[in-house]
Structure formats: structure tokens, C-alpha cells
Design a protein around this motif. Structure first.
Motif, PDB file in Angstrom:
ATOM      1  N   VAL A 109       0.828  -1.203   0.000  1.00 47.18           N
ATOM      2  CA  VAL A 109       0.000   0.000   0.000  1.00 47.18           C
ATOM      3  C   VAL A 109       0.865   1.257   0.000  1.00 47.18           C
ATOM      4  O   VAL A 109       0.648   2.166  -0.802  1.00 47.18           O
ATOM      5  N   ALA A 110       1.827   1.338   0.901  1.00 45.40           N
ATOM      6  CA  ALA A 110       2.668   2.535   0.982  1.00 45.40           C
ATOM      7  C   ALA A 110       3.470   2.763  -0.305  1.00 45.40           C
ATOM      8  O   ALA A 110       3.511   3.897  -0.795  1.00 45.40           O
ATOM      9  N   PRO A 111       4.095   1.740  -0.902  1.00 48.39           N
ATOM     10  CA  PRO A 111       4.777   1.983  -2.171  1.00 48.39           C
ATOM     11  C   PRO A 111       3.836   2.451  -3.279  1.00 48.39           C
ATOM     12  O   PRO A 111       4.214   3.262  -4.126  1.00 48.39           O
ATOM     13  N   ALA A 112       2.595   1.965  -3.273  1.00 52.24           N
ATOM     14  CA  ALA A 112       1.627   2.417  -4.279  1.00 52.24           C
ATOM     15  C   ALA A 112       1.311   3.902  -4.088  1.00 52.24           C
ATOM     16  O   ALA A 112       1.246   4.666  -5.059  1.00 52.24           O
ATOM     17  N   LEU A 113       1.141   4.311  -2.840  1.00 48.15           N
ATOM     18  CA  LEU A 113       0.897   5.731  -2.567  1.00 48.15           C
ATOM     19  C   LEU A 113       2.113   6.583  -2.909  1.00 48.15           C
ATOM     20  O   LEU A 113       1.977   7.710  -3.405  1.00 48.15           O
ATOM     21  N   LEU A 114       3.295   6.052  -2.651  1.00 44.47           N
ATOM     22  CA  LEU A 114       4.516   6.781  -2.998  1.00 44.47           C
ATOM     23  C   LEU A 114       4.659   6.943  -4.506  1.00 44.47           C
ATOM     24  O   LEU A 114       5.103   7.992  -4.982  1.00 44.47           O
ATOM     25  N   ALA A 115       4.290   5.928  -5.248  1.00 46.77           N
ATOM     26  CA  ALA A 115       4.361   6.022  -6.714  1.00 46.77           C
ATOM     27  C   ALA A 115       3.372   7.068  -7.225  1.00 46.77           C
ATOM     28  O   ALA A 115       3.683   7.831  -8.151  1.00 46.77           O
ATOM     29  N   MET A 116       2.195   7.125  -6.623  1.00 41.77           N
ATOM     30  CA  MET A 116       1.217   8.135  -7.018  1.00 41.77           C
ATOM     31  C   MET A 116       1.740   9.543  -6.725  1.00 41.77           C
ATOM     32  O   MET A 116       1.602  10.458  -7.547  1.00 41.77           O
ATOM     33  N   ALA A 117       2.351   9.704  -5.559  1.00 40.40           N
ATOM     34  CA  ALA A 117       2.921  11.015  -5.210  1.00 40.40           C
ATOM     35  C   ALA A 117       4.068  11.373  -6.153  1.00 40.40           C
ATOM     36  O   ALA A 117       4.232  12.542  -6.527  1.00 40.40           O
ATOM     37  N   ALA A 118       4.858  10.393  -6.553  1.00 42.82           N
ATOM     38  CA  ALA A 118       5.984  10.658  -7.447  1.00 42.82           C
ATOM     39  C   ALA A 118       5.512  11.095  -8.825  1.00 42.82           C
ATOM     40  O   ALA A 118       6.124  11.963  -9.450  1.00 42.82           O
ATOM     41  N   VAL A 119       4.423  10.510  -9.300  1.00 41.92           N
ATOM     42  CA  VAL A 119       3.883  10.905 -10.603  1.00 41.92           C
ATOM     43  C   VAL A 119       3.426  12.361 -10.554  1.00 41.92           C
ATOM     44  O   VAL A 119       3.708  13.152 -11.449  1.00 41.92           O
ATOM     45  N   PHE A 120       2.738  12.721  -9.491  1.00 40.15           N
ATOM     46  CA  PHE A 120       2.279  14.102  -9.313  1.00 40.15           C
ATOM     47  C   PHE A 120       3.465  15.054  -9.170  1.00 40.15           C
ATOM     48  O   PHE A 120       3.539  16.088  -9.838  1.00 40.15           O
ATOM     49  N   MET A 121       4.406  14.694  -8.306  1.00 41.00           N
ATOM     50  CA  MET A 121       5.541  15.593  -8.035  1.00 41.00           C
ATOM     51  C   MET A 121       6.489  15.695  -9.230  1.00 41.00           C
ATOM     52  O   MET A 121       7.126  16.736  -9.415  1.00 41.00           O
ATOM     53  N   GLY A 122       6.584  14.673 -10.026  1.00 41.37           N
ATOM     54  CA  GLY A 122       7.428  14.746 -11.215  1.00 41.37           C
ATOM     55  C   GLY A 122       6.944  15.818 -12.172  1.00 41.37           C
ATOM     56  O   GLY A 122       7.735  16.605 -12.704  1.00 41.37           O
ATOM     57  N   VAL A 123       5.622  15.895 -12.375  1.00 40.25           N
ATOM     58  CA  VAL A 123       5.069  16.922 -13.264  1.00 40.25           C
ATOM     59  C   VAL A 123       5.204  18.309 -12.630  1.00 40.25           C
ATOM     60  O   VAL A 123       5.602  19.267 -13.294  1.00 40.25           O
ATOM     61  N   CYS A 124       4.886  18.417 -11.348  1.00 44.34           N
ATOM     62  CA  CYS A 124       4.966  19.722 -10.675  1.00 44.34           C
ATOM     63  C   CYS A 124       6.396  20.248 -10.635  1.00 44.34           C
ATOM     64  O   CYS A 124       6.642  21.425 -10.909  1.00 44.34           O
ATOM     65  N   ASN A 125       7.336  19.386 -10.299  1.00 45.65           N
ATOM     66  CA  ASN A 125       8.736  19.820 -10.273  1.00 45.65           C
ATOM     67  C   ASN A 125       9.244  20.131 -11.675  1.00 45.65           C
ATOM     68  O   ASN A 125      10.043  21.050 -11.860  1.00 45.65           O
ATOM     69  N   GLY A 126       8.798  19.365 -12.655  1.00 48.83           N
ATOM     70  CA  GLY A 126       9.168  19.666 -14.038  1.00 48.83           C
ATOM     71  C   GLY A 126       8.674  21.038 -14.457  1.00 48.83           C
ATOM     72  O   GLY A 126       9.378  21.788 -15.139  1.00 48.83           O
ATOM     73  N   PHE A 127       7.464  21.403 -14.046  1.00 48.50           N
ATOM     74  CA  PHE A 127       6.927  22.731 -14.329  1.00 48.50           C
ATOM     75  C   PHE A 127       7.809  23.814 -13.707  1.00 48.50           C
ATOM     76  O   PHE A 127       8.136  24.819 -14.350  1.00 48.50           O
ATOM     77  N   VAL A 128       8.214  23.603 -12.468  1.00 52.66           N
ATOM     78  CA  VAL A 128       9.076  24.585 -11.784  1.00 52.66           C
ATOM     79  C   VAL A 128      10.436  24.669 -12.471  1.00 52.66           C
ATOM     80  O   VAL A 128      10.969  25.769 -12.674  1.00 52.66           O
ATOM     81  N   PHE A 129      11.009  23.539 -12.860  1.00 53.01           N
ATOM     82  CA  PHE A 129      12.302  23.554 -13.545  1.00 53.01           C
ATOM     83  C   PHE A 129      12.215  24.313 -14.867  1.00 53.01           C
ATOM     84  O   PHE A 129      13.103  25.092 -15.207  1.00 53.01           O
ATOM     85  N   VAL A 130      11.134  24.062 -15.612  1.00 55.17           N
ATOM     86  CA  VAL A 130      10.949  24.750 -16.889  1.00 55.17           C
ATOM     87  C   VAL A 130      10.758  26.243 -16.656  1.00 55.17           C
ATOM     88  O   VAL A 130      11.319  27.076 -17.384  1.00 55.17           O
TER      89      VAL A 130
END
Length: 187
Positions: A109-130
């Protein structure tokens, strides 16, 4: 007069020792000796920590990929890349979580939630980097001052809501499913 306790009996020699029954054979019906619990297989803590590490690395790599390709990336390309990233991350984190967590579904369960958070944070951080690359620190400061939720808004609107939720579902469900398959296979 009556005695308050019964009279003592003379000591008798101990009975001869009886031989112990033979130990049960170790085979398919006897995976461990009677009286001892089976060895635990898998560790929820290891599944969590490695899931956290892989999710964090995956989110950072996706943000870097967005930074490297933002000039040539169309909206359709962004959406396809997002779903593919969610799938690859789910398979990777799920395989590791299943291997480390063993057959315990609670460890997935926890790794599944972490993967979901990583998908969200990858896009958000990519936006900030750009934003930092294209507009510099002044644009970043202005965004943080006037619209601090812009990265999350980009995730929702830039990926058209449904695709954003699809990526979360693929990341979470895929991680849990892959971990279940891997964990059951390692029994």
C-alpha cells in the motif's frame, strides 16, 4: 490429636527415562519443526524505503526529462509521456516492493501511494524547472508570490484532468498489482 499435614512419604527412585519420540520428517508437509513459528518472509519497512527511494528518483528523472524536452514537447506528447512514466514507475516500484515485501499485501500500500505522489511531483517539479529555465528566478518568485499553486494547476489543466487521474490510477494500481504478482511468485 490430628496432624495438620499428612505424613511424609519416603523418597523413591525416579522412573527410568522414556525415549523421546522421533522428530517428524522434514518434507512438504513439515516446513518447520513443531513448536517453532515459520520464518517471516519479506519486510514492509524495506518495501517502503526502497519504494520511497525509487519513487523519488523517478520523479526527479521525469522532471529532468520535462526540462530537457519542453521546447519540443507538444501537449499530446506530454500526456503520452506522463502515462508511460506512470506505467514504468508502477512496474519498477511494484517489482521491488513485491520482492522486499514478500507475500504480505499490507507492504504494497505505501509503495503504491509513494508512486502516485511521485507521478504528481514529477510533473509539478518539471513545471518549476521549466519556469526557472525559461523565465529565471524573477518568474519563479512572481509565481510563488501571486500563484503558488501553479504547478498543481498545470498538472491538472495541462494534462486535462482525466489524463492526470489516469496517471495516478496507473501508478497506484499498477504498483499494487505488480507487487502482488511479484510477492506471490516469491513465496
Amino acid at each position: 490429636m490430628s496432624q495438620p499435614w499428612p505424613p511424609q512419604q519416603p523418597m523413591q527412585p525416579a522412573p527410568p527415562m522414556q525415549p523421546m519420540p522421533p522428530a517428524p520428517p522434514m518434507g512438504p508437509g513439515y516446513p518447520y519443526q513443531p513448536g517453532f513459528p515459520p520464518q517471516r518472509r519479506g519486510s514492509g519497512a524495506k518495501a517502503f524505503l526502497l519504494g520511497w527511494l525509487i519513487s523519488g528518483l523517478g520523479a526527479s528523472m521525469f522532471a529532468g526529462l520535462l526540462l530537457a524536452s519542453y521546447e519540443d514537447l507538444s501537449k499530446v506528447g506530454l500526456r503520452i509521456m506522463y502515462v508511460v512514466f506512470a506505467l514504468v514507475l508502477a512496474l519498477t516500484v511494484g517489482a521491488v516492493a513485491g520482492k522486499m515485501g514478500g507475500p504480505n499485501p499490507g507492504a504494497y500500500v505505501a509503495p503504491a501511494l509513494l508512486a502516485m505522489a511521485a507521478v504528481f511531483m514529477g510533473v509539478c517539479n518539471g513545471f518549476v524547472f521549466v519556469l526557472l529555465d525559461a523565465g529565471g528566478s524573477e518568474a519563479f518568485e512572481a509565481m510563488m508570490e501571486h500563484e503558488p499553486g501553479a504547478p498543481a494547476e498545470f498538472w491538472w489543466k495541462g494534462l486535462k484532468g482525466g489524463i492526470a487521474l489516469l496517471g495516478l490510477a496507473v501508478a497506484g494500481g499498477g504498483t499494487f498489482g505488480m507487487a502482488s504478482l511479484t510477492g506471490k511468485r516469491n513465496r
